[in-house]
Design an enzyme around this catalytic site. Structure first.
Site, PDB file in Angstrom:
ATOM      1  N   ASP A 167       3.167   6.272  -7.579  1.00 32.21           N
ATOM      2  CA  ASP A 167       4.391   5.991  -6.829  1.00 32.21           C
ATOM      3  C   ASP A 167       5.644   5.970  -7.699  1.00 32.21           C
ATOM      4  O   ASP A 167       6.756   6.026  -7.177  1.00 32.21           O
ATOM      5  CB  ASP A 167       4.263   4.650  -6.103  1.00 32.21           C
ATOM      6  CG  ASP A 167       3.252   4.742  -4.984  1.00 32.21           C
ATOM      7  OD1 ASP A 167       3.263   5.759  -4.288  1.00 32.21           O
ATOM      8  OD2 ASP A 167       2.446   3.814  -4.836  1.00 32.21           O
ATOM      9  N   HIS A 187      -1.846  -1.173 -11.402  1.00 27.31           N
ATOM     10  CA  HIS A 187      -2.771  -0.730 -10.357  1.00 27.31           C
ATOM     11  C   HIS A 187      -3.999  -1.632 -10.378  1.00 27.31           C
ATOM     12  O   HIS A 187      -4.425  -2.047 -11.462  1.00 27.31           O
ATOM     13  CB  HIS A 187      -3.185   0.735 -10.595  1.00 27.31           C
ATOM     14  CG  HIS A 187      -3.758   1.394  -9.387  1.00 27.31           C
ATOM     15  ND1 HIS A 187      -5.064   1.234  -9.005  1.00 27.31           N
ATOM     16  CD2 HIS A 187      -3.180   2.197  -8.451  1.00 27.31           C
ATOM     17  CE1 HIS A 187      -5.267   1.925  -7.900  1.00 27.31           C
ATOM     18  NE2 HIS A 187      -4.150   2.518  -7.538  1.00 27.31           N
ATOM     19  N   HIS A 196       0.858  -1.203   0.000  1.00 26.12           N
ATOM     20  CA  HIS A 196       0.000   0.000   0.000  1.00 26.12           C
ATOM     21  C   HIS A 196       0.890   1.249   0.000  1.00 26.12           C
ATOM     22  O   HIS A 196       1.252   1.750  -1.059  1.00 26.12           O
ATOM     23  CB  HIS A 196      -0.915  -0.081   1.218  1.00 26.12           C
ATOM     24  CG  HIS A 196      -1.970   0.977   1.307  1.00 26.12           C
ATOM     25  ND1 HIS A 196      -2.211   1.890   0.319  1.00 26.12           N
ATOM     26  CD2 HIS A 196      -2.864   1.265   2.291  1.00 26.12           C
ATOM     27  CE1 HIS A 196      -3.203   2.685   0.684  1.00 26.12           C
ATOM     28  NE2 HIS A 196      -3.615   2.327   1.884  1.00 26.12           N
TER      29      HIS A 196
HETATM   30  N1  ACO Z   1       5.551  -5.621 -12.951  1.00 28.67           N
HETATM   31  C1  ACO Z   1       5.476  -6.718 -13.731  1.00 28.67           C
HETATM   32  N2  ACO Z   1       4.321  -7.390 -13.970  1.00 28.67           N
HETATM   33  C2  ACO Z   1       3.224  -6.926 -13.400  1.00 28.67           C
HETATM   34  C3  ACO Z   1       3.217  -5.776 -12.579  1.00 28.67           C
HETATM   35  C4  ACO Z   1       4.447  -5.117 -12.372  1.00 28.67           C
HETATM   36  N3  ACO Z   1       4.515  -4.013 -11.630  1.00 28.67           N
HETATM   37  N4  ACO Z   1       1.965  -5.540 -12.137  1.00 28.67           N
HETATM   38  C5  ACO Z   1       1.206  -6.499 -12.659  1.00 28.67           C
HETATM   39  N5  ACO Z   1       1.952  -7.336 -13.429  1.00 28.67           N
HETATM   40  C6  ACO Z   1       1.467  -8.461 -14.237  1.00 28.67           C
HETATM   41  C7  ACO Z   1       1.076  -9.649 -13.369  1.00 28.67           C
HETATM   42  O1  ACO Z   1       2.180 -10.519 -13.190  1.00 28.67           O
HETATM   43  C8  ACO Z   1      -0.018 -10.253 -14.191  1.00 28.67           C
HETATM   44  O2  ACO Z   1       0.563 -10.948 -15.275  1.00 28.67           O
HETATM   45  P1  ACO Z   1      -0.076 -12.352 -15.788  1.00 28.67           P
HETATM   46  O3  ACO Z   1      -1.503 -12.042 -16.129  1.00 28.67           O
HETATM   47  O4  ACO Z   1       0.753 -12.749 -16.952  1.00 28.67           O
HETATM   48  O5  ACO Z   1       0.045 -13.301 -14.627  1.00 28.67           O
HETATM   49  C9  ACO Z   1      -0.738  -9.063 -14.806  1.00 28.67           C
HETATM   50  O6  ACO Z   1       0.255  -8.035 -14.872  1.00 28.67           O
HETATM   51  C10 ACO Z   1      -1.944  -8.572 -14.010  1.00 28.67           C
HETATM   52  O7  ACO Z   1      -1.515  -8.159 -12.718  1.00 28.67           O
HETATM   53  P2  ACO Z   1      -2.280  -8.493 -11.362  1.00 28.67           P
HETATM   54  O8  ACO Z   1      -1.278  -9.010 -10.367  1.00 28.67           O
HETATM   55  O9  ACO Z   1      -3.480  -9.322 -11.617  1.00 28.67           O
HETATM   56  O10 ACO Z   1      -2.760  -7.065 -10.910  1.00 28.67           O
HETATM   57  P3  ACO Z   1      -3.352  -6.679  -9.478  1.00 28.67           P
HETATM   58  O11 ACO Z   1      -4.470  -5.748  -9.736  1.00 28.67           O
HETATM   59  O12 ACO Z   1      -3.654  -7.868  -8.646  1.00 28.67           O
HETATM   60  O13 ACO Z   1      -2.138  -5.919  -8.788  1.00 28.67           O
HETATM   61  C11 ACO Z   1      -0.602  -4.186  -8.214  1.00 28.67           C
HETATM   62  C12 ACO Z   1      -1.975  -4.544  -8.819  1.00 28.67           C
HETATM   63  C13 ACO Z   1      -0.453  -4.845  -6.818  1.00 28.67           C
HETATM   64  C14 ACO Z   1      -0.536  -2.666  -8.029  1.00 28.67           C
HETATM   65  C15 ACO Z   1       0.504  -4.681  -9.176  1.00 28.67           C
HETATM   66  O14 ACO Z   1       0.352  -4.071 -10.435  1.00 28.67           O
HETATM   67  C16 ACO Z   1       1.889  -4.420  -8.603  1.00 28.67           C
HETATM   68  O15 ACO Z   1       2.394  -5.236  -7.821  1.00 28.67           O
HETATM   69  N6  ACO Z   1       2.548  -3.271  -8.996  1.00 28.67           N
HETATM   70  C17 ACO Z   1       3.849  -2.908  -8.446  1.00 28.67           C
HETATM   71  C18 ACO Z   1       3.683  -2.307  -7.031  1.00 28.67           C
HETATM   72  C19 ACO Z   1       3.152  -0.892  -7.061  1.00 28.67           C
HETATM   73  O16 ACO Z   1       3.591  -0.037  -7.828  1.00 28.67           O
HETATM   74  N7  ACO Z   1       2.173  -0.634  -6.173  1.00 28.67           N
HETATM   75  C20 ACO Z   1       1.587   0.719  -6.023  1.00 28.67           C
HETATM   76  C21 ACO Z   1       0.171   0.746  -6.443  1.00 28.67           C
HETATM   77  S1  ACO Z   1      -0.439   2.416  -6.417  1.00 28.67           S
HETATM   78  C22 ACO Z   1      -0.789   2.792  -4.816  1.00 28.67           C
HETATM   79  O17 ACO Z   1      -1.004   1.952  -3.980  1.00 28.67           O
HETATM   80  C23 ACO Z   1      -0.808   4.226  -4.395  1.00 28.67           C
END
Ligand code: ACO
Length: 515
Positions: A411, A355, A316
């Site tokens: 972020d 996101h 988060h």
């Molecule tokens: N880098 C690489 N691959 C990613 C990333 C990433 N940052 N984010 C998502 N993916 C991929 C997943 O592996 C998945 O691939 P697949 O379908 O081949 O398995 C696909 O994209 C879909 O992603 P999900 O995990 O289903 O997305 P979810 O909505 O569950 O997660 C999250 C969202 C947690 C923000 C994720 O994108 C992430 O971990 N990002 C990096 C951390 C980050 O920047 N967090 C800040 C969010 S903004 C905030 O809180 C203010």
């Protein structure tokens, strides 16, 4: 004239037809605001099936399972709207871009909490009250002094919000009666006054407590919040002003009069806009935590402390710090292709991209890029900027990220700005908490003012554990052993290496050590 075709009024049937194949019964579930009430499903009952367990409680109604709240609306809210597909964020209907351009943090706070943009006099009243309530009781010096020298600022801040509640017995429904805040829903002016006072205190003291958590590690005396400054100017003052009794000031000035200190206007405005962008984001993890905690009607300080703890987690509020660590690890633009290849092999994560709600773009990321330029013009660019730009541009052209709708989020840039402004990395989540206090109190207030009253948030679970079994005496038990199945043996951290070595030394005397 030909005969007119009678107009048939097309009325949409706003309901969902459900057939329970276990019983053959059909149900009509009402749809309101494109949502169905989960409680309706309690009326869908069936006799236990041949393979059913009594714990499934089939006869008591169907349950709705949603691990991680992936598709559950927990409240009706009029505060913030997000359209993740179109990259839209609005506070009370106003687009975030317009607020970032024209508004101030405290004006947005007023809007989020009270629902309308304030007039000049309403705003100046609110600003005065918030800033006046920034002053902390002198005993807080002892409280902050009791932390270990290397305490994480978020650990201090989380504790400090709970500690703050200990001062205000008039804000505690356990002492004053459980309708203390819920009677605000009936317009009780005294109750509303009491609620507003706690809101002023929480927002006003958020900067004071955050600055204390910062200064205690610097070994600097705390400063009293100044007058005549904006909220963010006052915060920067409280962080950075050296009072005449501070050792640095004393060494540079023989005078005992306080030196004037005014934060740089570009940095103060940049922080103000960053605060606007972080003030609310509807049902994120920490706001949900505040409401979950608030639903059992503790004082609002306890609810905010719970929100603070939730925000602390790296999924988060910690992502901006993760971005900086990632950029440091990449090292230079030349290493970006190798890093992205590792992400695609799923060995690394591209922090600051993706996101749960925004699937095309995070509108805050465009605003923040502009702020970054303003800040870098004053502070000088961050050495990590070239790597960040190369990473950003390469990822946006890469099919892996494009096809998964992974765009930069807020972020990706905020950490670079905080770093350029000289904040230590573990202070980044604190810079998120201070403005988010506004969102938390806006949601908490909305819940307390709900005409239907407050229902305790008590979800259900799907029980998959053992069915009933009888107690077994020690002599008849078989040991269940293995990692995770019994309490671990741990190294006692109070035992210094020297002492352990000394015990090993005692082997010579034939005493065996298990360490
Ligand atoms: N880098 C690489 N691959 C990613 C990333 C990433 N940052 N984010 C998502 N993916 C991929 C997943 O592996 C998945 O691939 P697949 O379908 O081949 O398995 C696909 O994209 C879909 O992603 P999900 O995990 O289903 O997305 P979810 O909505 O569950 O997660 C999250 C969202 C947690 C923000 C994720 O994108 C992430 O971990 N990002 C990096 C951390 C980050 O920047 N967090 C800040 C969010 S903004 C905030 O809180 C203010």
């Amino acid at each position: 004239m030909g005969q007119e075709t009678p107009k048939v009024k097309q009325t949409r049937n706003n309901s969902l037809a459900v057939i329970d194949n276990r019983t053959g019964k059909q149900y009509s579930v009402p749809i309101t605001h494109n949502s169905i009430p989960a409680t309706f499903f309690k009326s869908i009952r069936a006799p236990a099936g041949p393979d059913g367990r009594p714990e499934d409680e089939t006869e008591r109604g169907l349950r709705v399972a949603d691990r991680g709240f992936l598709n559950t609306a927990v409240i009706e809210s009029a505060i913030t709207y997000i359209d993740g597909e179109r990259g839209i964020l609005r506070y009370r209907g106003y687009p975030i871009e317009q607020l970032a351009e024209n508004s101030t943090f405290l004006e947005c706070a007023y809007l989020l909490i009270y629902g309308a943009l304030p007039t000049r006099s309403q705003l100046s009243h609110f600003e005065r009250e918030v800033l006046l309530h920034g002053i902390m009781h002198a005993d807080a010096t002892k409280f902050f002094g009791s932390f270990r020298y290397d305490a994480h600022p978020m650990a201090m801040l989380t504790s400090a919000f709970g500690y703050l509640g200990s001062y205000y017995e008039e804000a505690n429904p356990s002492l004053q009666g459980q309708t203390l805040f819920t009677k605000c829903a009936k317009g009780d002016p005294e109750a509303l006054q009491n609620m507003d006072k706690q809101i002023y205190r929480l927002i006003g003291k958020a900067t004071t407590l955050a600055a204390m958590a910062y200064r205690v590690r610097q070994g600097r005396e705390f400063v009293v919040p100044p007058t005549g400054m904006s909220y963010t100017e006052s915060f920067l003052y409280q962080l950075d002003h050296l009072s005449p009794t501070d050792s640095f000031s004393a060494s540079v000035s023989a005078s005992s009069s306080p030196s004037p200190y005014k934060p740089h206007p570009v940095l103060a405005r940049a922080l103000d806009v960053l605060f606007i962008l972080h003030a609310d984001h509807e049902m994120n993890a920490s706001s949900t935590t505040v409401l979950q905690t608030g639903s059992s009607l503790p004082d609002p300080y306890s609810a905010v402390a719970a929100g603070c703890a939730s925000l602390y987690g790296p999924l988060h509020g910690g992502a901006n710090e993760a971005v900086i660590r990632m950029l440091v690890a990449i090292g230079s633009p030349d290493n970006v292709p190798g890093f992205l290849a590792a992400v695609k092999r799923r060995e690394k994560v591209l922090s600051g991209f993706g996101h749960r709600v925004y699937k095309t773009s995070d509108p805050r990321s465009f605003i923040i890029r502009k702020i970054a330029n303003d800040v870098f013009a004053v502070t000088g660019p961050d050495p990590l900027l070239d790597t960040a730009m190369a990473l950003h541009d390469a990822a946006l052209k890469d099919d892996y990220f494009v096809s998964r709708k992974l765009a930069p989020n807020v972020d990706f840039w905020s950490g670079l700005i905080y770093r350029a402004m000289g904040f230590p990395m573990d202070f980044f989540p604190v810079l998120f908490v201070v403005p988010r206090v506004v969102g938390w109190v806006a949601h908490w207030r909305q819940m307390m003012l709900s005409p239907e009253g407050v229902k305790i948030w008590r979800p259900r679970q799907i029980y998959v554990g053992p069915s009933e079994r009888s107690y077994v005496s020690f002599d008849e038990r078989e040991a269940v052993q293995g990692p995770g199945k019994e309490p671990s043996a741990v190294v006692h951290s109070g035992m210094a290496k020297r002492r352990r070595l000394a015990e090993v030394g005692s082997l010579a005397t034939g005493v065996k050590s298990k360490l």
